[in-house]
Design an enzyme around this catalytic site. Sequence first.
Site, short mmCIF file in Angstrom:
data_model
loop_
_atom_site.label_atom_id
_atom_site.label_comp_id
_atom_site.label_asym_id
_atom_site.label_seq_id
_atom_site.Cartn_x
_atom_site.Cartn_y
_atom_site.Cartn_z
N SER A 42 39.55 29.95 41.39
CA SER A 42 40.45 29.25 40.47
C SER A 42 41.55 28.50 41.21
O SER A 42 42.39 27.86 40.60
CB SER A 42 41.07 30.23 39.47
OG SER A 42 41.72 31.27 40.16
N ASN A 129 45.88 41.31 37.88
CA ASN A 129 45.80 41.20 36.42
C ASN A 129 47.17 41.06 35.78
O ASN A 129 47.39 40.23 34.90
CB ASN A 129 45.06 42.41 35.84
CG ASN A 129 43.63 42.51 36.36
OD1 ASN A 129 43.16 41.58 37.01
ND2 ASN A 129 42.95 43.60 36.07
N THR A 174 50.02 6.26 -1.69
CA THR A 174 49.17 7.45 -1.86
C THR A 174 47.76 6.88 -1.97
O THR A 174 47.57 5.78 -2.52
CB THR A 174 49.52 8.25 -3.14
OG1 THR A 174 49.36 7.41 -4.27
CG2 THR A 174 50.95 8.77 -3.11
N HIS A 175 46.81 7.59 -1.43
CA HIS A 175 45.42 7.10 -1.39
C HIS A 175 45.32 5.73 -0.72
O HIS A 175 44.42 4.96 -1.02
CB HIS A 175 44.82 7.03 -2.80
CG HIS A 175 45.09 8.24 -3.63
ND1 HIS A 175 44.32 9.39 -3.58
CD2 HIS A 175 46.10 8.52 -4.49
CE1 HIS A 175 44.83 10.29 -4.39
NE2 HIS A 175 45.90 9.79 -4.96
N SER A 296 41.80 -8.14 25.24
CA SER A 296 40.36 -7.94 25.25
C SER A 296 39.79 -8.73 26.42
O SER A 296 40.30 -9.80 26.76
CB SER A 296 39.77 -8.43 23.93
OG SER A 296 38.41 -8.77 24.10
N LYS A 302 43.26 -11.27 21.29
CA LYS A 302 43.49 -9.88 20.91
C LYS A 302 44.71 -9.25 21.58
O LYS A 302 44.99 -9.48 22.73
CB LYS A 302 42.26 -9.01 21.25
CG LYS A 302 41.05 -9.28 20.39
CD LYS A 302 41.27 -8.98 18.92
CE LYS A 302 41.18 -7.52 18.61
NZ LYS A 302 39.82 -6.98 18.73
N ASN A 304 45.60 -5.31 21.42
CA ASN A 304 45.11 -4.05 20.84
C ASN A 304 46.10 -2.92 21.06
O ASN A 304 46.66 -2.77 22.15
CB ASN A 304 43.77 -3.68 21.48
CG ASN A 304 42.71 -4.72 21.20
OD1 ASN A 304 42.71 -5.33 20.13
ND2 ASN A 304 41.82 -4.93 22.15
N GLU A 309 46.03 4.37 19.85
CA GLU A 309 44.62 4.76 19.70
C GLU A 309 44.27 5.92 20.63
O GLU A 309 43.55 6.84 20.25
CB GLU A 309 43.70 3.56 19.98
CG GLU A 309 43.69 2.56 18.83
CD GLU A 309 42.91 1.30 19.15
OE1 GLU A 309 42.32 0.74 18.23
OE2 GLU A 309 42.91 0.85 20.31
N TYR A 336 41.55 43.51 31.04
CA TYR A 336 41.32 42.22 31.70
C TYR A 336 39.82 42.00 31.93
O TYR A 336 39.10 42.91 32.34
CB TYR A 336 42.06 42.16 33.05
CG TYR A 336 41.78 40.86 33.79
CD1 TYR A 336 42.57 39.75 33.57
CD2 TYR A 336 40.69 40.75 34.66
CE1 TYR A 336 42.29 38.54 34.21
CE2 TYR A 336 40.40 39.55 35.30
CZ TYR A 336 41.21 38.47 35.08
OH TYR A 336 40.93 37.28 35.70
N GLN A 341 40.27 33.92 33.31
CA GLN A 341 40.58 32.87 34.26
C GLN A 341 40.38 31.48 33.64
O GLN A 341 40.98 30.51 34.07
CB GLN A 341 39.69 33.04 35.50
CG GLN A 341 39.97 32.05 36.60
CD GLN A 341 39.32 32.49 37.89
OE1 GLN A 341 39.76 33.45 38.52
NE2 GLN A 341 38.26 31.83 38.29
N LYS A 344 43.34 28.82 31.96
CA LYS A 344 44.34 27.93 32.58
C LYS A 344 44.08 26.46 32.38
O LYS A 344 45.00 25.70 32.06
CB LYS A 344 44.46 28.25 34.07
CG LYS A 344 45.25 29.52 34.27
CD LYS A 344 45.09 30.08 35.64
CE LYS A 344 45.15 31.60 35.61
NZ LYS A 344 44.01 32.21 34.88
N1 ARG Z 1 42.31 34.26 39.21
C1 ARG Z 1 42.34 35.35 38.28
C2 ARG Z 1 42.67 34.82 36.87
O1 ARG Z 1 43.06 33.73 36.76
C3 ARG Z 1 43.38 36.33 38.68
C4 ARG Z 1 43.13 37.71 38.20
C5 ARG Z 1 41.89 38.25 38.82
N2 ARG Z 1 41.75 39.63 38.57
C6 ARG Z 1 40.57 40.24 38.79
N3 ARG Z 1 40.52 41.50 38.55
N4 ARG Z 1 39.52 39.59 39.18
O2 ARG Z 1 42.52 35.49 35.90
#
Ligand code: ARG
Length: 488
Positions: A42, A129, A174-175, A296, A302, A304, A309, A336, A341, A344
């Site tokens: 990650s 964790n 409205t509408h 365009s 144009k 735009n 959008e 966990y 992971q 993120k």
């Molecule tokens: N990179 C992991 C995450 O984003 C960190 C935690 C990993 N923990 C584990 N027991 N593998 O969740």
Amino acid sequence: MGRDPEHPAMTTQHIPPLEPTKTWSGRFSEPVSELVKRYTASVFFDHRMAAQDIRGSLAHARMLARQGILSGEDLADIERGMAQIADEIARGAFQWSLDDEDVHLNIEKRLTALVGDAGKRLHTGRSRNDQVATDIRLWLRETIDQILRLITAFQRRLLDVAEAHADTPMPGFTHLQVAQPVTFGHHLLAYYEMARRDFERFTDCRRRVNRLPLGAAALAGASYPIDRVSVASELGFDELCRNSLDAVSDRDFAIEFCAAGALLMTHLSRLSEELILWMSPRVGFIDLADRFCTGSSIMPQKKNPDVPELVRGKTGRVNGHLVALLTLMKGQPLAYNKDNQEDKEPLFDTTDTVIDTLRIYADMIGGIQVNPGNMRAALAQGHATATDLADYLVKKGLPFRDAHEAVALAVRAAEERGLDLSRLSLDELRAALAKVPGAAERLAEDALAAISIEGSLGARAHIGGTAPDAVRAAIAQARDELNAQKEA
Ligand code: ARG
């Protein structure tokens, strides 16, 4: 070496020997493939939380030292090493490595390279964790604060334009059919209210973000005499996560954040849709500054509205992130799981999209050119003050249903003549209403003022109404709120 008994087609003899440096190498007899390494890593994205990771580690180390779990010398080494790492990251000199999977292990590994055993002691009483959960919360807290500032800036711009157009009539729809006159200022204040709720939602979400998971360790808590309260206070958390299993597995706060982001984007998407419509040459209520539009490649005429959008388009992607996170969590047993992971990237992309959109929007809305003439011209079609005529008759004693019926006849008469209701003379109105007993005789000279645009607007002077004075009062109240919002 030889055949892998589980997968006879695969030989193990070409697999390179174990890297002795891998954090958990002792437990494993073969390394992961390059593909699996990339698949499970990650660090590509979680390096964004490096500053939070260092802050969290320092708070943890200081607590360990205070509690006598770590020596003063070790703490000093850790502080020195972390200062250098922070500097390396800031300078872009830090070597992120896929071999170390994530931001946490990358930093810990470098720390150990810099300060030796003290670096190896940092992880005492902690797990990735509770570490990652802490990092995300620290990161998200800062992000929310930034979003709150940007919402406030957007609200200020809305108020400036609303104030300049507190008296500018436009058709309310409205509408998507002309309904009743409103002022453009009043229309914009509707979006101010949405932004106000967005502000409240992010503020409320922040309360649940700002709780400390650290101390939960892997899932069951730590067997050392840790002091979680002091860590929370050093890191500015308002509360502790109260159950260690929940602490490491809870991602509600991320889902709430994405929900708040999705709603905010939905509001801006609605406003975008209106800007696009208003800017269409068929409507011509507003024009956007050239810097928010593109031409365009084929049609030279144009201009735009690309930015609104795209806001509308990017809302789909933020809504998608919300669904991704909900789906991520729905099947997870405690505590966990590596699934987490995946929280993120949706979170980061939601943040980036919301922040960029708010930045652009404040500028774009502040710079719109309004064409009051076209708005008024649009109001002259569609019998926008028909309700006002009915209200007039009601105020003169006619029951509302009779008044409604009478005015419907007047509208039909106006339609037959190809005119707007407000263009009929008093005599023409009387003739049109004649079929409903008691209607025509209740019409007097003041009816014409009541069904004028200004009469219609001015009559709605209560709190929340569209009368220019009510709009100005709402703006004044909003400005007071924003000043308090800034101090809070
Ligand atoms: N990179 C992991 C995450 O984003 C960190 C935690 C990993 N923990 C584990 N027991 N593998 O969740």
